[in-house]
Scaffold this motif. Structure first.
Motif, PDB file in Angstrom:
ATOM      1  N   SER A 174       0.848  -1.181   0.000  1.00 34.13           N
ATOM      2  CA  SER A 174       0.000   0.000   0.000  1.00 34.13           C
ATOM      3  C   SER A 174       0.889   1.237   0.000  1.00 34.13           C
ATOM      4  O   SER A 174       2.102   1.163  -0.161  1.00 34.13           O
ATOM      5  CB  SER A 174      -0.913  -0.017   1.227  1.00 34.13           C
ATOM      6  OG  SER A 174      -0.143   0.056   2.420  1.00 34.13           O
ATOM      7  N   ARG A 175       0.266   2.389   0.178  1.00 33.51           N
ATOM      8  CA  ARG A 175       1.011   3.624   0.367  1.00 33.51           C
ATOM      9  C   ARG A 175       0.608   4.217   1.704  1.00 33.51           C
ATOM     10  O   ARG A 175      -0.496   3.969   2.199  1.00 33.51           O
ATOM     11  CB  ARG A 175       0.733   4.610  -0.764  1.00 33.51           C
ATOM     12  CG  ARG A 175       1.010   4.029  -2.135  1.00 33.51           C
ATOM     13  CD  ARG A 175       1.673   4.992  -3.076  1.00 33.51           C
ATOM     14  NE  ARG A 175       2.988   5.419  -2.629  1.00 33.51           N
ATOM     15  CZ  ARG A 175       3.742   6.286  -3.314  1.00 33.51           C
ATOM     16  NH1 ARG A 175       3.287   6.804  -4.414  1.00 33.51           N
ATOM     17  NH2 ARG A 175       4.926   6.630  -2.867  1.00 33.51           N
ATOM     18  N   ALA A 176       1.497   4.995   2.283  1.00 37.84           N
ATOM     19  CA  ALA A 176       1.236   5.538   3.616  1.00 37.84           C
ATOM     20  C   ALA A 176       1.643   7.000   3.675  1.00 37.84           C
ATOM     21  O   ALA A 176       2.537   7.453   2.951  1.00 37.84           O
ATOM     22  CB  ALA A 176       1.993   4.745   4.676  1.00 37.84           C
ATOM     23  N   VAL A 177       0.969   7.734   4.544  1.00 41.83           N
ATOM     24  CA  VAL A 177       1.288   9.135   4.796  1.00 41.83           C
ATOM     25  C   VAL A 177       1.370   9.323   6.311  1.00 41.83           C
ATOM     26  O   VAL A 177       0.396   9.066   7.020  1.00 41.83           O
ATOM     27  CB  VAL A 177       0.216  10.080   4.215  1.00 41.83           C
ATOM     28  CG1 VAL A 177       0.578  11.535   4.513  1.00 41.83           C
ATOM     29  CG2 VAL A 177       0.056   9.863   2.710  1.00 41.83           C
ATOM     30  N   PHE A 178       2.525   9.734   6.810  1.00 44.73           N
ATOM     31  CA  PHE A 178       2.712  10.029   8.221  1.00 44.73           C
ATOM     32  C   PHE A 178       2.763  11.544   8.369  1.00 44.73           C
ATOM     33  O   PHE A 178       3.629  12.198   7.784  1.00 44.73           O
ATOM     34  CB  PHE A 178       4.013   9.433   8.751  1.00 44.73           C
ATOM     35  CG  PHE A 178       4.021   7.927   8.849  1.00 44.73           C
ATOM     36  CD1 PHE A 178       2.897   7.176   8.561  1.00 44.73           C
ATOM     37  CD2 PHE A 178       5.183   7.265   9.244  1.00 44.73           C
ATOM     38  CE1 PHE A 178       2.918   5.791   8.650  1.00 44.73           C
ATOM     39  CE2 PHE A 178       5.210   5.883   9.348  1.00 44.73           C
ATOM     40  CZ  PHE A 178       4.075   5.137   9.049  1.00 44.73           C
ATOM     41  N   VAL A 179       1.843  12.103   9.167  1.00 50.40           N
ATOM     42  CA  VAL A 179       1.760  13.552   9.350  1.00 50.40           C
ATOM     43  C   VAL A 179       1.979  13.869  10.834  1.00 50.40           C
ATOM     44  O   VAL A 179       1.221  13.420  11.689  1.00 50.40           O
ATOM     45  CB  VAL A 179       0.395  14.104   8.897  1.00 50.40           C
ATOM     46  CG1 VAL A 179       0.408  15.632   8.920  1.00 50.40           C
ATOM     47  CG2 VAL A 179       0.035  13.598   7.501  1.00 50.40           C
ATOM     48  N   SER A 180       3.012  14.661  11.124  1.00 52.68           N
ATOM     49  CA  SER A 180       3.377  14.945  12.512  1.00 52.68           C
ATOM     50  C   SER A 180       4.357  16.104  12.540  1.00 52.68           C
ATOM     51  O   SER A 180       4.855  16.545  11.492  1.00 52.68           O
ATOM     52  CB  SER A 180       4.016  13.698  13.143  1.00 52.68           C
ATOM     53  OG  SER A 180       4.515  13.957  14.439  1.00 52.68           O
ATOM     54  N   ASP A 181       4.643  16.606  13.760  1.00 55.73           N
ATOM     55  CA  ASP A 181       5.739  17.576  13.866  1.00 55.73           C
ATOM     56  C   ASP A 181       7.094  16.865  13.947  1.00 55.73           C
ATOM     57  O   ASP A 181       8.130  17.488  13.740  1.00 55.73           O
ATOM     58  CB  ASP A 181       5.550  18.516  15.057  1.00 55.73           C
ATOM     59  CG  ASP A 181       5.374  17.783  16.378  1.00 55.73           C
ATOM     60  OD1 ASP A 181       5.620  16.558  16.436  1.00 55.73           O
ATOM     61  OD2 ASP A 181       4.981  18.439  17.370  1.00 55.73           O
TER      62      ASP A 181
END
Length: 291
Positions: A174-181
């Motif tokens: 799959s594809r993933a997106v990690f969003v964080s500071d």
């Protein structure tokens, strides 16, 4: 500015509206996209013809393409390309540290992260993709109901001070997106990327920072404390910390960029004072695999 499921969804759709439909293209998936279904360039169940290959011992007679075989002394099998809708899974840090905003006119990091993530999901679903959050406890799905679930989940409060990537739901290829500071210990991020690499998952690290975290505009007596109140530090000479702080932030960005490069991911920093549309456009092109 805080978000509720009622207000977040329209804002996300408004942000997504000017952009073309996003078709998440994974490098491990083959060309050819139709109604959100992507061929994986592997033989399997599907409707799209992939290739002819010479029949091998053990191939059932029903797989033989007799029309193609009649033109040769060899029997041929017509292989179909295995097709499946692409899954894009998001981990969005919603811990207390993401509730920071240095100015009442700026959104919190959590609010901007939620808006960008949901806007990306709107684009993906419009292209027929499956989307989900790693901590929803549900497999990635298509449709309007899934967008509603994601909006509800993104606006739910989290109690911990700092968040770490969650890889509980991360389908293979799959594809993933990690969003964080990404301002806390980078070890969990490195471990999550290693897990993703083991599963053939490629994706994006989107770092969301407040402008003050980038500039460190503090001087004189200053009390720094975590949003959750578990950490506090007081200094009378905050200005003397600026150079060391900026150096550590630069090293952290270099670490994130290196980890992304090593695992075939993309890395980008977005500031809450900048246009949300520009960040979504970057995310759009990153998921499409364009540089």
């Amino acid at each position: 500015m805080s978000s509720t499921p009622i207000t977040l969804r329209p804002r996300a759709e408004g942000l997504a509206a000017p952009l073309p439909p996003l078709l998440a293209e994974a490098s491990q998936l083959a060309r050819g996209v139709a109604l959100g279904e992507h061929g994986r360039r592997r033989p399997g169940v599907g409707d799209a013809f992939w290739q002819y290959r010479a029949a091998q011992p053990g191939d059932p007679a029903r797989l033989i393409d007799w029309r193609r075989s009649a033109r040769s002394d060899t029997h041929f099998v017509a292989e179909k390309e295995w097709q499946a809708a692409q899954s894009v899974v998001f981990w969005v840090n919603r811990a207390q540290s993401m509730q920071f905003s240095s100015d009442r006119n700026l959104p919190t990091k959590a609010d901007r992260a939620a808006l960008l993530s949901l806007a990306a999901c709107v684009l993906l679903v419009s292209a027929g993709e499956r989307v989900g959050l790693t901590d929803m406890g549900l497999r990635p799905m298509r449709g309007e109901m899934q967008l509603g679930r994601i909006a509800d989940h993104l606006t739910a409060a989290r109690g911990e001070d700092y968040g770490v990537p969650d890889t509980n739901i991360l389908p293979r290829y799959s594809r993933a997106v990690f969003v964080s500071d990404f301002l806390t210990d980078p070890a969990p991020v490195e471990a999550a990327l290693a897990t993703a690499a083991d599963r053939g998952v490629k994706g994006v690290l989107l770092q969301v920072l407040d402008p003050a975290e980038e500039a460190f505009p503090y001087d004189g007596r200053t009390v720094f404390h975590s949003v959750g109140g578990t950490v506090e530090y007081e200094t009378r000479k905050a200005g003397e910390l600026r150079e060391r702080y900026l150096a550590r932030l630069a090293r952290r960005k270099e670490q994130l960029a290196a980890m992304a490069e090593l695992t075939g991911w993309r890395y980008h920093t977005h500031h809450t004072g900048d246009s949300a549309a520009s960040a979504l456009l970057w995310l759009h092109t990153a998921l499409e695999g364009r540089r």
